[in-house]
Design an enzyme around this catalytic site. Structure first.
Site, mmCIF file in Angstrom:
data_model
loop_
_atom_site.group_PDB
_atom_site.id
_atom_site.type_symbol
_atom_site.label_atom_id
_atom_site.label_comp_id
_atom_site.label_asym_id
_atom_site.label_seq_id
_atom_site.Cartn_x
_atom_site.Cartn_y
_atom_site.Cartn_z
ATOM 1 N N ARG A 1 -17.895 -14.958 -10.355
ATOM 2 C CA ARG A 1 -16.784 -15.098 -9.378
ATOM 3 C C ARG A 1 -15.441 -14.645 -9.954
ATOM 4 O O ARG A 1 -14.383 -15.093 -9.535
ATOM 5 C CB ARG A 1 -16.676 -16.538 -8.871
ATOM 6 N N LYS B 1 -7.086 -3.274 -5.813
ATOM 7 C CA LYS B 1 -8.202 -2.873 -4.948
ATOM 8 C C LYS B 1 -9.329 -2.374 -5.833
ATOM 9 O O LYS B 1 -9.119 -1.474 -6.667
ATOM 10 C CB LYS B 1 -7.775 -1.756 -3.995
ATOM 11 N N GLU C 1 -0.890 12.232 -5.274
ATOM 12 C CA GLU C 1 -0.609 10.813 -4.972
ATOM 13 C C GLU C 1 0.868 10.492 -5.237
ATOM 14 O O GLU C 1 1.459 9.671 -4.538
ATOM 15 C CB GLU C 1 -1.505 9.877 -5.805
ATOM 16 N N LYS D 1 4.333 2.009 -5.911
ATOM 17 C CA LYS D 1 3.100 1.254 -5.629
ATOM 18 C C LYS D 1 3.335 -0.241 -5.863
ATOM 19 O O LYS D 1 2.922 -1.088 -5.071
ATOM 20 C CB LYS D 1 1.964 1.787 -6.508
ATOM 21 N N GLU E 1 -2.857 -5.991 2.277
ATOM 22 C CA GLU E 1 -2.814 -4.964 3.329
ATOM 23 C C GLU E 1 -2.807 -5.559 4.733
ATOM 24 O O GLU E 1 -3.536 -5.129 5.627
ATOM 25 C CB GLU E 1 -3.972 -3.974 3.172
ATOM 26 N N ARG F 1 1.245 -2.327 3.198
ATOM 27 C CA ARG F 1 0.421 -1.693 2.159
ATOM 28 C C ARG F 1 -0.398 -0.547 2.747
ATOM 29 O O ARG F 1 -0.745 0.404 2.050
ATOM 30 C CB ARG F 1 -0.497 -2.722 1.483
ATOM 31 N N ASN G 1 -2.040 4.534 2.617
ATOM 32 C CA ASN G 1 -3.147 5.343 3.121
ATOM 33 C C ASN G 1 -2.665 6.645 3.770
ATOM 34 O O ASN G 1 -3.466 7.358 4.382
ATOM 35 C CB ASN G 1 -3.970 4.545 4.134
ATOM 36 N N HIS H 1 -4.863 9.610 3.814
ATOM 37 C CA HIS H 1 -6.188 9.211 3.343
ATOM 38 C C HIS H 1 -7.256 9.153 4.431
ATOM 39 O O HIS H 1 -8.434 9.335 4.130
ATOM 40 C CB HIS H 1 -6.116 7.857 2.625
ATOM 41 N N HIS I 1 -10.527 10.977 3.462
ATOM 42 C CA HIS I 1 -11.840 10.331 3.354
ATOM 43 C C HIS I 1 -12.893 11.040 4.208
ATOM 44 O O HIS I 1 -14.081 10.997 3.899
ATOM 45 C CB HIS I 1 -11.737 8.852 3.737
ATOM 46 N N HIS J 1 -10.441 13.978 -5.000
ATOM 47 C CA HIS J 1 -9.739 13.023 -4.138
ATOM 48 C C HIS J 1 -8.287 13.456 -3.859
ATOM 49 O O HIS J 1 -7.860 13.525 -2.709
ATOM 50 C CB HIS J 1 -9.787 11.629 -4.771
HETATM 51 N N1 LIG Z 1 -8.183 1.228 -6.136
HETATM 52 C C1 LIG Z 1 -7.232 1.945 -5.584
HETATM 53 O O1 LIG Z 1 -6.192 1.431 -5.139
HETATM 54 C C2 LIG Z 1 -7.408 3.432 -5.511
HETATM 55 C C3 LIG Z 1 -6.320 4.252 -5.188
HETATM 56 C C4 LIG Z 1 -6.492 5.625 -5.190
HETATM 57 C C5 LIG Z 1 -7.736 6.169 -5.505
HETATM 58 N N2 LIG Z 1 -8.772 5.355 -5.793
HETATM 59 C C6 LIG Z 1 -10.089 5.910 -6.144
HETATM 60 O O2 LIG Z 1 -9.955 6.641 -7.351
HETATM 61 C C7 LIG Z 1 -10.971 7.630 -7.410
HETATM 62 C C8 LIG Z 1 -10.373 8.919 -7.896
HETATM 63 O O3 LIG Z 1 -9.808 8.702 -9.152
HETATM 64 P P1 LIG Z 1 -9.557 9.885 -10.197
HETATM 65 O O4 LIG Z 1 -8.922 11.011 -9.527
HETATM 66 O O5 LIG Z 1 -8.944 9.269 -11.369
HETATM 67 O O6 LIG Z 1 -11.028 10.423 -10.448
HETATM 68 P P2 LIG Z 1 -12.141 10.174 -11.553
HETATM 69 O O7 LIG Z 1 -12.227 8.781 -11.969
HETATM 70 O O8 LIG Z 1 -13.366 10.824 -11.006
HETATM 71 O O9 LIG Z 1 -11.646 11.060 -12.769
HETATM 72 C C9 LIG Z 1 -11.507 12.447 -12.611
HETATM 73 C C10 LIG Z 1 -12.235 13.248 -13.696
HETATM 74 O O10 LIG Z 1 -11.501 13.152 -14.888
HETATM 75 C C11 LIG Z 1 -12.347 12.763 -15.984
HETATM 76 N N3 LIG Z 1 -11.439 12.052 -16.879
HETATM 77 C C12 LIG Z 1 -10.859 10.839 -16.721
HETATM 78 N N4 LIG Z 1 -9.908 10.658 -17.656
HETATM 79 C C13 LIG Z 1 -9.895 11.761 -18.439
HETATM 80 C C14 LIG Z 1 -9.124 12.192 -19.554
HETATM 81 N N5 LIG Z 1 -8.111 11.478 -20.012
HETATM 82 N N6 LIG Z 1 -9.421 13.368 -20.114
HETATM 83 C C15 LIG Z 1 -10.408 14.166 -19.605
HETATM 84 N N7 LIG Z 1 -11.144 13.835 -18.537
HETATM 85 C C16 LIG Z 1 -10.887 12.662 -17.956
HETATM 86 C C17 LIG Z 1 -13.449 12.021 -15.325
HETATM 87 O O11 LIG Z 1 -14.629 12.050 -16.090
HETATM 88 C C18 LIG Z 1 -13.624 12.772 -14.015
HETATM 89 O O12 LIG Z 1 -14.432 13.913 -14.233
HETATM 90 C C19 LIG Z 1 -11.567 7.719 -6.024
HETATM 91 O O13 LIG Z 1 -12.849 7.157 -6.031
HETATM 92 C C20 LIG Z 1 -10.618 6.907 -5.166
HETATM 93 O O14 LIG Z 1 -11.276 6.283 -4.090
HETATM 94 C C21 LIG Z 1 -8.630 4.008 -5.819
#
Ligand SMILES: NC(=O)c1ccc[n+]([C@@H]2O[C@H](COP(=O)([O-])OP(=O)(O)OC[C@H]3O[C@@H](n4cnc5c(N)ncnc54)[C@H](O)[C@@H]3O)[C@@H](O)[C@H]2O)c1
Length: 367
Positions: free
Chosen positions: A121, A143, A190, A232, A242, A246, A250, A253, A257, A269
């Site tokens: 939990r 999130k 972003e 943020k 949200e 918040r 989006n 987004h 999506h 993304h």
């Molecule tokens: N929780 C939230 O509030 C929130 C907000 C925005 C996005 N997201 C989520 O985040 C995800 C996208 O995140 P992202 O763009 O970071 O993608 P990701 O986690 O896929 O990372 C992108 C790529 O970079 C590589 N990588 C990561 N750090 C590295 C580094 N320092 N050096 C070399 N390679 C590296 C990874 O292996 C991957 O291939 C989506 O799933 C999205 O839904 C969540």
């Protein structure tokens, strides 16, 4: 070093932004969760670089560290992967006070965060984002979640999840040195989104510093991260769950999506968000909410950064509209969208006419 503090009714934590922060992860984790055992969840791509530094730091701080490596792809952002993490947590006998330290991009942060939110939990979570997108957005605000298979095939983004605030966010801009340019640009999408929502002057800063940002100048990036993360933080503080504003985060987004799961578009993304920002801006323009000058300014900034502003393949509008209906931001048969008005100002519009949405899709290349 910049420290931002997130203050919420039931949580308060620091976001530490400084080069070299990664080697202090052990100390920063210990200050929040001084248990003997810890779980380190690392993006497979950076195990031998940043993962190694984080593991040593945790061990030096006295943790007995179990480690799991995750594939950072949307198809691996699943409950099956969370199940694997639970397995390691149980085998390592993690307790209620044992921290989970997530080192990676948004995917690792979201998946590890969900495992931390649900194991026993909830156990302490430390987010150590290593992509620009995760630094300015995903790692902040609590999130967490995974994708789900839809009944008629395909994946629904982030449909299963939990709000679970981290105990600390540790940002080391130096880790961006190994990130490829395409992902760096995705993170900038972003930041542009944040500027459009709540910091209009940041649009000018990004335009002015575009070259330095894209060529990974660490000082310029650190300044951007602090300013963008601050947007943020403010939004999350005002509306953690949200219930209201918040949802502004989006922006772009709901379009993104719908595009992301389409394999032939091959979008990251942040790239999908960039195209989504253009669609949302066009929709707002059609509704008379923003002028064409602003719409062109957004498009031109995305172009300058090297981000896409339309889909590379002509996808059917009907397919995209269908995909939108599965997005969790759609309530009943109404389409709720976040639409930009002017730099730093957006509005949540509850009932956008579907004809406008279709035109917005056509504007970004749908047929
Ligand atoms: N929780 C939230 O509030 C929130 C907000 C925005 C996005 N997201 C989520 O985040 C995800 C996208 O995140 P992202 O763009 O970071 O993608 P990701 O986690 O896929 O990372 C992108 C790529 O970079 C590589 N990588 C990561 N750090 C590295 C580094 N320092 N050096 C070399 N390679 C590296 C990874 O292996 C991957 O291939 C989506 O799933 C999205 O839904 C969540």
């Amino acid at each position: 070093m910049t420290t931002l503090t997130v203050t919420l009714p039931a949580a308060r934590y620091d976001i530490t932004i400084t080069s070299g922060a990664l080697s202090r992860v052990g100390e920063l984790t210990k200050a929040q969760a001084p248990h003997r055992r810890a779980l380190l969840v690392v993006d497979r791509a950076i195990v031998h670089t940043h993962g190694e530094v984080a593991r040593r730091s945790l061990q030096d701080a006295g943790y007995d560290v179990a480690e799991i490596h995750l594939e950072a792809s949307e198809t691996h952002k699943t409950l099956q992967v969370v199940q694997r993490i639970y397995g390691v947590m149980l085998a390592h006998r993690l307790e209620r006070s044992s921290p989970v330290v997530a080192v990676g991009g948004g995917i690792v942060g979201d998946v590890a965060g969900f495992a931390a939110a649900t194991y026993l939990r909830g156990v302490p979570l430390i987010q150590v984002p290593t992509t620009l997108l995760a630094m300015v957005d995903a790692a902040i605000g609590g999130k967490t979640g995974v994708n789900a298979s839809l009944p008629e095939g395909g994946m629904g983004k982030n449909l299963i999840g939990a709000f679970w605030q981290p105990r600390a966010v540790v940002i080391d801009p130096h880790t961006l040195r190994t990130l490829d340019k395409r992902h760096l640009r995705s993170g900038l999408a972003e930041s542009i989104k944040h500027a459009m929502i709540a910091d209009g002057a940041l649009l000018d800063v990004i335009a002015h510093d575009a070259d330095a940002l894209v060529s990974c100048d660490l000082d310029t990036l650190a300044t951007l991260i602090a300013r963008s993360a601050a947007v943020k933080v403010k939004i999350v503080q005002d509306d953690e769950r949200e219930a209201g504003n918040r949802a502004l985060l989006n922006l772009g987004h709901t379009f993104a999506h719908a595009m992301e799961p389409i394999a032939e578009l091959d979008l990251h993304h942040g790239e999908a968000v960039a195209i989504g920002l253009c669609a949302a801006t066009h929709g707002a323009m059609l509704l008379g909410m923003c002028n064409d000058k602003y719409a062109m300014r957004v498009q031109s900034l995305l172009n300058t950064i090297g981000l896409p502003v339309r889909m590379a393949k002509p996808i059917a509008v009907d397919q995209l509209m269908q995909a939108m209906l599965y997005d969790k931001k759609v309530t009943s048969d109404k389409l709720r969208l976040i639409l930009p008005c002017e730099p730093g100002v957006c509005r949540i519009v509850e009932d956008v006419p579907l004809a406008i949405v279709q035109k917005a899709w056509q504007h970004i290349g749908a047929v």
